[in-house]
Design a protein around this motif. Structure first.
Motif, PDB file in Angstrom:
ATOM      1  N   ILE A 191       0.843  -1.205   0.000  1.00 22.10           N
ATOM      2  CA  ILE A 191       0.000   0.000   0.000  1.00 22.10           C
ATOM      3  C   ILE A 191       0.871   1.245   0.000  1.00 22.10           C
TER       4      ILE A 191
ATOM      5  N   SER B 221       2.442   1.888  -3.367  1.00 21.55           N
ATOM      6  CA  SER B 221       1.553   2.010  -4.529  1.00 21.55           C
ATOM      7  C   SER B 221       1.774   3.302  -5.295  1.00 21.55           C
TER       8      SER B 221
ATOM      9  N   TYR C  39      -1.999   6.813  -7.238  1.00 22.50           N
ATOM     10  CA  TYR C  39      -2.420   5.889  -6.185  1.00 22.50           C
ATOM     11  C   TYR C  39      -1.829   6.314  -4.844  1.00 22.50           C
TER      12      TYR C  39
ATOM     13  N   VAL D 254      -5.817   4.478  -2.055  1.00 22.98           N
ATOM     14  CA  VAL D 254      -5.713   3.018  -1.997  1.00 22.98           C
ATOM     15  C   VAL D 254      -6.457   2.480  -0.770  1.00 22.98           C
TER      16      VAL D 254
ATOM     17  N   PRO E 208      -7.526   2.335  -8.076  1.00 17.96           N
ATOM     18  CA  PRO E 208      -7.040   1.093  -7.463  1.00 17.96           C
ATOM     19  C   PRO E 208      -8.092  -0.013  -7.472  1.00 17.96           C
TER      20      PRO E 208
ATOM     21  N   ASP F   6      -1.674  -0.576 -12.888  1.00 16.89           N
ATOM     22  CA  ASP F   6      -2.143  -1.254 -11.674  1.00 16.89           C
ATOM     23  C   ASP F   6      -1.754  -2.731 -11.758  1.00 16.89           C
TER      24      ASP F   6
END
Length: 351
Positions: free
Chosen positions: A45, A48, A55, A60, A102, A127
């Motif tokens: 996370i 990201s 993101y 996220v 996301p 992604d």
């Protein structure tokens, strides 16, 4: 695997996702395989934004929490109870996913596996990490599902059916390339809000979430307002002022500066509050940091217009002004049965 087993696997995934929030991620010792996956997902996370500049951790986390909420036992039962899973012939279903927000392709992924098919996934270059990680988690807590999931980087081969998401231009390519396969081909869509001046400040603040969540990159983001003639935007601008911090994000600010400059050089009249421009325009797709608006004469006439142009619209937000519209602030929290393009993906896969 039976439907009940598959459903319980995704309920467990929901419990895993529910640990991760923007405020604090708290490890639940009762979640399966948490020692193996909790810390790794936390790291992913936080990384990201390095994989995709849009993101941010906030965006996220919001997506993760939305899916944690959706994957509850009650939601899955309510959704799946409307379908017959008894006569499905297993197929290989190819997914060509977008990457604008996301986990945007997770719903298609979920539908394919619950329908009893195998999924062959081609992720977007924007992604490439979140969905494969969740697939790895599913495969670990339920090893039989691993044989049902394949990710590919090159050419898609050996599949029976395809669900592809892209722009209007890529959709034409998809339609030609997959003309011999049963397919769902998704094109550009945008969401709109219909106002009449009776909205409360709280409702307009919620509309701001529909506009600014994911920086306006999703098809469920409101990109256009329909307002009556003589409408004053003062209350709207006052309500959305709490989203002003969006301008401190560099990628958004660059888009704001660029798009505003293009509009001004073209001598367009703009309404501007320093982080969002409003431009009168008949189009649905506004650029990042801008929302288009258009005047309407009567709600009845507008209802007809929106019905005629429904293939360009994903969501309609209003205070019960338009049939089938949804409440302010809800566009980015769809239910499991809220299908993209209003095409019942699960029914397509079951048939």
């Amino acid at each position: 695997m039976t439907l009940e087993v598959k459903k319980n696997i995704f309920i467990e995934l929901g419990r895993f996702l529910n640990q991760f929030t923007d405020n604090e991620s708290i490890k639940n010792k009762n979640v399966l395989q948490n020692d193996l996956f909790f810390d790794e997902f936390n790291k992913l996370i936080k990384l990201s934004q390095s994989h995709n500049g849009w993101y941010t951790p906030e965006q996220v986390y919001f997506s993760i929490q939305s899916w944690a909420t959706a994957l509850s036992e009650d939601n899955l039962n309510q959704w799946l109870s409307n379908y017959n899973f008894e006569s499905v012939t297993p197929k290989k279903v190819a997914l060509i996913l977008a990457g604008n927000i996301p986990l945007v392709g997770f719903h298609d992924f979920l539908c394919v596996l619950l329908a009893g098919h195998s999924v062959v996934v081609k992720t977007s270059s924007n992604d490439q990490h979140l969905l494969p990680f969740l697939a790895k988690y599913l495969s670990t807590i339920a090893p039989p599902i691993a044989d049902k999931i394949t990710f590919v980087e090159g050419k898609l081969e050996n599949f029976d059916t395809v669900i592809a998401t892209g722009s209007n231009n890529t959709a034409r390519y998809f339609e030609y390339y997959f003309k011999d396969k049963p397919a769902i081909i998704r094109k550009n869509r945008n969401s709109v809000a219909v106002l009449n001046g009776s909205e409360t400040k709280e409702e307009l603040v919620a509309l701001g979430a529909d506009i600014f969540r994911y920086f306006g990159l999703g098809c469920r983001n409101v990109s256009k307002l329909f307002v009556p003639k003589g409408y004053s935007f003062d209350a709207f601008f006052e309500a959305i002022f709490e989203y002003q911090d969006v301008i401190h994000y560099e990628k958004y600010a660059n888009n704001y500066d660029y798009n505003k400059a293009v509009f001004l050089m073209s001598n367009f009249k703009l309404l501007d509050n320093g982080f969002l421009t409003l431009k009168e325009d008949p189009s649905y797709a506004s650029p990042i940091s801008s929302v288009f608006y258009e005047y309407y004469d009567t709600i009845a006439a507008l209802q007809t217009k929106l019905s005629t142009e429904q293939d360009q619209i994903q969501c309609i937000v209003s205070k019960d002004l338009i049939a089938g519209s949804i409440a302010f602030g809800q566009t980015q929290q769809p239910k499991l049965w809220d299908y993209a393009d209003n095409r019942d993906t699960l029914l397509f896969l079951l048939e």
